[in-house]
Motif scaffolding. Structure first.
Motif, short mmCIF file in Angstrom:
data_model
loop_
_atom_site.label_atom_id
_atom_site.label_comp_id
_atom_site.label_asym_id
_atom_site.label_seq_id
_atom_site.Cartn_x
_atom_site.Cartn_y
_atom_site.Cartn_z
N UNK A 71 0.84 -1.19 0.00
CA UNK A 71 0.00 0.00 0.00
C UNK A 71 0.88 1.25 0.00
N UNK A 72 0.38 2.31 -0.60
CA UNK A 72 1.05 3.60 -0.49
C UNK A 72 0.74 4.20 0.88
N UNK A 73 1.72 4.87 1.42
CA UNK A 73 1.55 5.61 2.68
C UNK A 73 2.10 7.01 2.49
N UNK A 74 1.33 8.00 2.88
CA UNK A 74 1.78 9.39 2.89
C UNK A 74 2.24 9.71 4.31
N UNK A 75 3.55 9.96 4.46
CA UNK A 75 4.08 10.27 5.79
C UNK A 75 3.73 11.70 6.16
N UNK A 76 3.10 11.86 7.30
CA UNK A 76 2.75 13.18 7.81
C UNK A 76 3.74 13.62 8.90
N UNK A 77 4.09 12.68 9.78
CA UNK A 77 4.93 13.01 10.93
C UNK A 77 6.12 12.04 11.01
N UNK A 78 7.35 12.54 10.99
CA UNK A 78 8.51 11.67 11.17
C UNK A 78 8.62 11.17 12.61
N UNK A 79 9.20 10.00 12.77
CA UNK A 79 9.44 9.48 14.12
C UNK A 79 10.29 10.45 14.93
N UNK A 80 10.03 10.53 16.23
CA UNK A 80 10.73 11.36 17.22
C UNK A 80 10.36 12.85 17.14
N UNK A 81 9.50 13.24 16.23
CA UNK A 81 9.11 14.65 16.15
C UNK A 81 7.79 14.88 16.87
N UNK A 82 7.46 16.14 17.15
CA UNK A 82 6.30 16.47 17.97
C UNK A 82 5.19 17.23 17.25
N UNK A 83 5.53 17.95 16.17
CA UNK A 83 4.51 18.75 15.48
C UNK A 83 3.43 17.84 14.91
N UNK A 84 2.18 18.13 15.23
CA UNK A 84 1.06 17.31 14.76
C UNK A 84 0.70 17.71 13.33
N UNK A 85 1.45 17.17 12.38
CA UNK A 85 1.22 17.45 10.97
C UNK A 85 0.17 16.48 10.44
N UNK A 86 -0.68 16.96 9.53
CA UNK A 86 -1.74 16.10 9.01
C UNK A 86 -2.24 16.60 7.66
N UNK A 87 -2.79 15.68 6.89
CA UNK A 87 -3.42 16.03 5.62
C UNK A 87 -4.62 16.93 5.93
N UNK A 136 13.99 7.10 9.58
CA UNK A 136 13.17 8.24 9.97
C UNK A 136 12.80 8.97 8.69
N UNK A 137 11.52 9.02 8.39
CA UNK A 137 11.05 9.59 7.12
C UNK A 137 10.89 11.10 7.21
N UNK A 138 10.45 11.72 6.11
CA UNK A 138 10.23 13.16 6.04
C UNK A 138 8.75 13.44 5.82
N UNK A 139 8.24 14.57 6.29
CA UNK A 139 6.85 14.93 6.01
C UNK A 139 6.62 15.02 4.50
N UNK A 140 5.59 14.37 4.02
CA UNK A 140 5.29 14.37 2.59
C UNK A 140 5.92 13.23 1.81
#
Length: 344
Positions: free
Chosen positions: A103-119, A188-192
């Motif tokens: 499945x495709x996954x769109x990463x919103x938040x990288x591991x260990x980060x705190x900002x609640x990023x979302x689509x 550890x991925x990147x947002x987007x």
């Protein structure tokens, strides 16, 4: 078995009965990131473009496809990795020895980060943004012994937890978002970033009375992906990881004065087959959403690829959406309070 909606090479939606096809699941090597001077990142065959100021309410991450057209990560990125079809003909059913579906996954938040990023489901083209509550940017608390999110966190595109649908097991309605994913790989991925993931299981979280499924998955390119094929494999090879996941979701809102979250199935993870059925169900709900066959709940459905959708628009229209957003600027400072530890 319920039908699935996949995207053909011309961008149309094709209904496919039966099993997912893995015959076209070809892993694409991630392209090297473009210099940040251009405020553009490459991720698989998608690009991201930043607008506004990081750590501010106007910050947005927009998406482009390989042709340079602005798209919605919610509606235009296919559910299935490598699911584009040739000549509008659905792919054949997989042979028994073929790899499982990715499945495709769109990463919103990288591991260990705190900002609640979302689509941003209620904005045109659904860019990624930082959630705001009561006029303030949201950051998840560090609940001892954790730092921020403990996995790469994001969503599976072309899925929707329908608030008009009541889950037969938990008796709760959907939370009006695409289905969430916890990616447990080593990178550890990147947002987007758009990655291909192998589903391992699922957790039935109930957030303030709403159904909020959490898919457990691993990046198909991760070194551990070959050895992790089920939720039991995770339990055996990573002692404490699943328990920490339940604990994190149970308590992460407590520092904000909210009650602990609850879970269906007594907080037990369901297996891969169960998870795939839930994903398929949310995909069917999304299909009705983009076809305007259900109450949208305020969701913005503008897209460039769903032929049967009345919300389909031109590349010029999507370009206008992005160009109307503020230009990329310098990041705003982040309060040191974000690094505080909480003992719950």
């Amino acid at each position: 078995m319920s039908p699935l909606l996949l995207r053909c090479s011309s961008g149309c939606l094709v209904t496919v009965l039966g099993s997912f096809s893995a015959s076209r699941n070809k892993l694409i090597t991630q392209a090297a990131a473009a210099p940040h001077l251009y405020y553009l990142r490459k991720t698989m065959h998608y690009h991201t473009e930043e607008r506004g100021h990081p750590h501010s309410p106007d910050y947005r991450i927009y998406f482009k496809n390989a042709e340079g057209k602005y798209i919605s990560p919610f509606h235009d990125i296919p559910l299935i990795a490598g699911s584009e079809q040739d000549n509008d003909v659905p792919a054949k059913k997989p042979r028994k020895n073929e790899s499982e579906v990715l499945f495709n996954m769109v990463v919103e938040v990288p591991r260990w980060s705190n900002a609640k990023m979302e689509i941003a489901t209620k904005e045109p083209l659904n860019p990624i943004k930082q959630d705001v509550k009561k006029g303030k940017l949201r950051y998840v608390a560090n609940i001892f012994p954790h730092k921020g999110y403990i996995w790469n966190y994001g969503a599976i595109p072309q899925t929707w937890e329908d608030p008009n649908h009541t889950d037969k097991e938990t008796k709760c309605c959907g939370d009006n978002d695409p289905i969430d994913v916890c990616e447990i790989g080593t990178q550890v991925c990147s947002p987007g970033q758009v990655i291909q993931v192998k589903v391992l299981g699922i957790l039935a979280m109930i957030d303030e009375g709403e159904m909020d499924w959490k898919v457990i998955a691993i990046n198909a390119q991760d070194p551990d992906a070959k050895s992790l094929n089920s939720i039991e494999d995770v339990r055996k090879s990573r002692p404490g990881h699943l328990e920490a996941t339940v604990d994190w979701f149970r308590k992460y809102k407590v520092p904000d004065g909210k009650p602990e979250n609850q879970f269906g199935f007594n907080g037990q993870f369901k297996d891969k087959d169960f998870a795939v059925e839930i994903i398929k169900s949310t995909h069917e709900h999304w299909r009705a959403l983009v076809r305007k066959q259900t109450n949208s709940g305020g969701i913005e459905c503008k897209n460039i690829s769903c032929c049967e959708s009345p919300f389909k628009c031109s590349a010029d229209e999507t370009k206008d959406v992005v160009q109307s957003a503020p230009a990329y600027g310098s990041a705003h400072p982040v309060s040191p309070e974000v690094d505080k530890w909480h003992f719950v």
